[in-house]
Design a protein around this motif. Structure first.
Motif, PDB file in Angstrom:
ATOM      1  N   PHE A   1     -27.460  12.391 -29.551  1.00 16.77           N
ATOM      2  CA  PHE A   1     -26.781  12.393 -28.267  1.00 16.77           C
ATOM      3  C   PHE A   1     -25.294  12.098 -28.425  1.00 16.77           C
ATOM      4  N   SER A   2     -24.925  11.286 -29.426  1.00 19.62           N
ATOM      5  CA  SER A   2     -23.513  10.982 -29.652  1.00 19.62           C
ATOM      6  C   SER A   2     -22.751  12.207 -30.115  1.00 19.62           C
ATOM      7  N   GLN A   3     -23.432  13.160 -30.734  1.00 18.16           N
ATOM      8  CA  GLN A   3     -22.773  14.393 -31.178  1.00 18.16           C
ATOM      9  C   GLN A   3     -22.299  15.214 -29.975  1.00 18.16           C
ATOM     10  N   ILE A   4     -23.069  15.192 -28.881  1.00 16.55           N
ATOM     11  CA  ILE A   4     -22.687  15.962 -27.704  1.00 16.55           C
ATOM     12  C   ILE A   4     -21.456  15.347 -27.051  1.00 16.55           C
ATOM     13  N   ASN A   5     -21.395  14.025 -26.974  1.00 17.44           N
ATOM     14  CA  ASN A   5     -20.258  13.351 -26.346  1.00 17.44           C
ATOM     15  C   ASN A   5     -19.019  13.360 -27.224  1.00 17.44           C
ATOM     16  N   ASN A   6     -19.154  13.799 -28.463  1.00 18.74           N
ATOM     17  CA  ASN A   6     -18.035  13.823 -29.395  1.00 18.74           C
ATOM     18  C   ASN A   6     -16.949  14.799 -28.953  1.00 18.74           C
ATOM     19  N   SER A   7     -17.324  15.790 -28.130  1.00 14.11           N
ATOM     20  CA  SER A   7     -16.363  16.810 -27.707  1.00 14.11           C
ATOM     21  C   SER A   7     -15.643  16.438 -26.416  1.00 14.11           C
ATOM     22  N   GLU A   8     -15.806  15.202 -25.949  1.00 13.59           N
ATOM     23  CA  GLU A   8     -15.134  14.794 -24.724  1.00 13.59           C
ATOM     24  C   GLU A   8     -13.621  14.840 -24.915  1.00 13.59           C
ATOM     25  N   ALA A   9     -12.919  14.905 -23.802  1.00 12.73           N
ATOM     26  CA  ALA A   9     -11.468  15.061 -23.842  1.00 12.73           C
ATOM     27  C   ALA A   9     -10.822  13.876 -24.553  1.00 12.73           C
ATOM     28  N   GLU A  10      -9.984  14.207 -25.534  1.00 11.56           N
ATOM     29  CA  GLU A  10      -9.281  13.176 -26.290  1.00 11.56           C
ATOM     30  C   GLU A  10      -7.853  13.078 -25.783  1.00 11.56           C
ATOM     31  N   GLU A  11      -7.292  11.916 -25.938  1.00 11.08           N
ATOM     32  CA  GLU A  11      -5.907  11.686 -25.533  1.00 11.08           C
ATOM     33  C   GLU A  11      -4.977  12.528 -26.410  1.00 11.08           C
ATOM     34  N   PRO A  12      -3.986  13.225 -25.821  1.00 13.77           N
ATOM     35  CA  PRO A  12      -3.079  14.040 -26.635  1.00 13.77           C
ATOM     36  C   PRO A  12      -2.237  13.177 -27.570  1.00 13.77           C
ATOM     37  N   VAL A  13      -2.106  13.658 -28.786  1.00 17.28           N
ATOM     38  CA  VAL A  13      -1.312  12.966 -29.795  1.00 17.28           C
ATOM     39  C   VAL A  13       0.019  13.676 -29.995  1.00 17.28           C
ATOM     40  N   LEU A  14       0.013  15.009 -29.850  1.00 13.65           N
ATOM     41  CA  LEU A  14       1.200  15.821 -30.083  1.00 13.65           C
ATOM     42  C   LEU A  14       1.691  16.464 -28.797  1.00 13.65           C
ATOM     43  N   ALA A  15       2.977  16.730 -28.774  1.00 10.79           N
ATOM     44  CA  ALA A  15       3.578  17.524 -27.700  1.00 10.79           C
ATOM     45  C   ALA A  15       4.176  18.765 -28.342  1.00 10.79           C
ATOM     46  N   LEU A  16       3.751  19.946 -27.875  1.00 12.57           N
ATOM     47  CA  LEU A  16       4.318  21.215 -28.319  1.00 12.57           C
ATOM     48  C   LEU A  16       5.246  21.689 -27.217  1.00 12.57           C
ATOM     49  N   ILE A  17       6.513  21.842 -27.546  1.00  9.93           N
ATOM     50  CA  ILE A  17       7.521  22.202 -26.555  1.00  9.93           C
ATOM     51  C   ILE A  17       8.090  23.568 -26.925  1.00  9.93           C
ATOM     52  N   ASP A  18       7.856  24.560 -26.057  1.00 11.44           N
ATOM     53  CA  ASP A  18       8.404  25.890 -26.299  1.00 11.44           C
ATOM     54  C   ASP A  18       9.891  25.897 -26.008  1.00 11.44           C
ATOM     55  N   MET A  19      10.635  26.536 -26.904  1.00 11.93           N
ATOM     56  CA  MET A  19      12.084  26.655 -26.777  1.00 11.93           C
ATOM     57  C   MET A  19      12.442  28.143 -26.857  1.00 11.93           C
ATOM     58  N   PRO A  20      13.652  28.529 -26.427  1.00  8.97           N
ATOM     59  CA  PRO A  20      14.044  29.942 -26.530  1.00  8.97           C
ATOM     60  C   PRO A  20      14.070  30.432 -27.980  1.00  8.97           C
ATOM     61  N   TRP A  21      14.306  29.538 -28.923  1.00  7.71           N
ATOM     62  CA  TRP A  21      14.404  29.923 -30.325  1.00  7.71           C
ATOM     63  C   TRP A  21      13.108  29.693 -31.098  1.00  7.71           C
ATOM     64  N   GLY A  22      12.111  29.071 -30.503  1.00  5.98           N
ATOM     65  CA  GLY A  22      10.860  28.782 -31.194  1.00  5.98           C
ATOM     66  C   GLY A  22      10.091  27.690 -30.481  1.00  5.98           C
ATOM     67  N   PHE A  23       9.683  26.666 -31.221  1.00  9.05           N
ATOM     68  CA  PHE A  23       9.008  25.532 -30.589  1.00  9.05           C
ATOM     69  C   PHE A  23       9.220  24.269 -31.406  1.00  9.05           C
ATOM     70  N   ARG A  24       8.987  23.129 -30.731  1.00  4.54           N
ATOM     71  CA  ARG A  24       9.140  21.818 -31.356  1.00  4.54           C
ATOM     72  C   ARG A  24       7.793  21.105 -31.322  1.00  4.54           C
ATOM     73  N   ILE A  25       7.536  20.317 -32.361  1.00  4.98           N
ATOM     74  CA  ILE A  25       6.338  19.490 -32.430  1.00  4.98           C
ATOM     75  C   ILE A  25       6.810  18.049 -32.558  1.00  4.98           C
TER      76      ILE A  25
ATOM     77  N   SER B   1      -8.076  19.982 -31.810  1.00  5.75           N
ATOM     78  CA  SER B   1      -7.691  21.042 -30.864  1.00  5.75           C
ATOM     79  C   SER B   1      -6.177  21.280 -30.879  1.00  5.75           C
ATOM     80  N   GLU B   2      -5.398  20.212 -30.990  1.00  6.28           N
ATOM     81  CA  GLU B   2      -3.935  20.355 -31.042  1.00  6.28           C
ATOM     82  C   GLU B   2      -3.497  21.027 -32.334  1.00  6.28           C
ATOM     83  N   ILE B   3      -4.106  20.634 -33.438  1.00  2.22           N
ATOM     84  CA  ILE B   3      -3.724  21.207 -34.730  1.00  2.22           C
ATOM     85  C   ILE B   3      -4.100  22.683 -34.796  1.00  2.22           C
ATOM     86  N   ARG B   4      -5.215  23.051 -34.206  1.00  2.00           N
ATOM     87  CA  ARG B   4      -5.587  24.484 -34.158  1.00  2.00           C
ATOM     88  C   ARG B   4      -4.566  25.274 -33.329  1.00  2.00           C
ATOM     89  N   ARG B   5      -4.052  24.670 -32.260  1.00  2.00           N
ATOM     90  CA  ARG B   5      -3.023  25.317 -31.447  1.00  2.00           C
ATOM     91  C   ARG B   5      -1.724  25.475 -32.247  1.00  2.00           C
TER      92      ARG B   5
END
Length: 194
Positions: free
Chosen positions: A1-25, A165-169
């Motif tokens: 049962f703990s395996q199912i709850n493992n996919s619950e929403a996690e707090e974001p660690v990274l911010a990906l910011i789109d810029m005109p020239w690319g993006f920032r992490i 999920s953030e690293i895959r993005r």
């Protein structure tokens, strides 16, 4: 049962910011912290104190300007002046990490920002030197890392650490910036044929 709850929403660690020239992490918790400002101001005051002490000893009334005292003052000036300069440099650089992927300049920049938002470039990597982008999991926790592999590098460089999920993005965005090996080989073959 703990395996199912493992996919619950996690707090974001990274911010990906789109810029005109690319993006920032950068880390998601980049809001101004009192400790960062306190450390920056403390280092700035310490650096200024070192510089005042380095040059102030020459204008003190009753100072000795002969023989050994002159040599000691000169050495002390060099040591205190160097310490003050290094301390001011560190305080201006800041302690907030950021990675900038720039399509216009065709590079990745590793930047350190101070609380006022000014950044200092610590290192750059040309996008043409990257042969691959990968993901690895941390051995001691849930963290994942996004790595870039360089043509002449023995070890990969880590550009981001966060939840999976953030690293895959990040990895999917990086695929738009890095040429696949098949395209590199085709370009090299076309250059050799010409």
């Amino acid at each position: 049962f703990s395996q199912i709850n493992n996919s619950e929403a996690e707090e974001p660690v990274l911010a990906l910011i789109d810029m005109p020239w690319g993006f920032r992490i950068r880390p998601a918790d980049m809001e101004a912290k009192a400790t960062d400002a306190f450390i920056e101001w403390g280092l700035t005051i310490l650096g200024i104190a070192f510089l005042i002490a380095a040059f102030g000893q020459w204008i003190l009334p009753g100072s000795l300007y002969s023989g050994d005292a002159l040599m000691i003052k000169f050495v002390l000036t060099c040591i205190l002046g160097l310490s003050g300069g290094v301390t001011l440099s560190v305080s201006a650089r800041g302690f907030r990490p950021e990675v900038q992927i720039d399509r216009v300049r065709h590079e990745i920049r590793f930047v350190s920002r101070n609380p006022r938002g000014r950044g200092q470039i610590l290192a750059t990597v040309d996008l043409d030197q990257i042969i691959g982008v990968g993901i690895t999991r941390s051995l001691s926790g849930k963290d994942c890392h996004c790595l870039i592999y360089l043509i002449d590098g023995e070890k990969p460089l880590r550009i981001a650490t966060g939840v999976e999920s953030e690293i895959r993005r990040v990895r999917s965005k990086m695929d738009d910036y890095v040429k696949p090996a098949s395209e590199r080989l085709a370009a090299k073959m076309a250059a050799n044929a010409a």
